[in-house]
Design a protein around this motif. Sequence first.
Motif, PDB file in Angstrom:
ATOM      1  N   ILE A  25      76.765  46.098  15.496  1.00  0.00           N
ATOM      2  CA  ILE A  25      78.053  45.649  16.059  1.00  0.00           C
ATOM      3  C   ILE A  25      77.550  44.941  17.246  1.00  0.00           C
ATOM      4  O   ILE A  25      78.256  43.874  17.942  1.00  0.00           O
ATOM      5  N   LEU A  29      78.539  41.152  18.208  1.00  0.00           N
ATOM      6  CA  LEU A  29      79.218  40.766  19.727  1.00  0.00           C
ATOM      7  C   LEU A  29      78.356  39.840  20.408  1.00  0.00           C
ATOM      8  O   LEU A  29      78.949  38.850  21.142  1.00  0.00           O
ATOM      9  N   GLY A  33      80.046  36.183  21.380  1.00  0.00           N
ATOM     10  CA  GLY A  33      79.965  35.945  23.137  1.00  0.00           C
ATOM     11  C   GLY A  33      79.224  34.435  23.502  1.00  0.00           C
ATOM     12  O   GLY A  33      79.681  33.774  24.375  1.00  0.00           O
ATOM     13  N   ILE A  43      80.451  36.869  11.883  1.00  0.00           N
ATOM     14  CA  ILE A  43      81.528  37.996  11.783  1.00  0.00           C
ATOM     15  C   ILE A  43      81.411  38.634  10.271  1.00  0.00           C
ATOM     16  O   ILE A  43      81.329  39.704  10.134  1.00  0.00           O
TER      17      ILE A  43
END
Length: 127
Positions: A25, A29, A33, A43
């Motif tokens: 995770i 992220l 970002g 993803i």
Amino acid sequence: MKGDVMVWVQRIVGAVFAVGVVALIGAILAQVGQTEGLPPLPIFVGLLGIVTLILMSGACLALISLAISARRGADALRRMAGSTVTAPAAVRVFNQPSLREVVSDPQPEPAPARPARPVGRTLVAER
């Protein structure tokens, strides 16, 4: 506390699973970002990694749980076998009468099928 090796391996697998999910995770992220748009491949790969990690850790935990249960069952059977050694060897498990005894016993008379109906009564409703 008695430390069973398989229980500790099961806990370690659970901890590795939790750390792996948090790391995946975090990686997803971080990649989202750093990009300007929404990148679908990182993803997708991250979600695929999480699913793979869930399936593999679930299979490992299931196998370890089965092994622990099998070991406990084998230990219980050994304890039961050790306690029944003192019992007599020729114990009949089924204490049913033999077929000859059943046939030789007098059979009770069957009950009448139905009592006789009174003659004077009629039906409540007729068609």
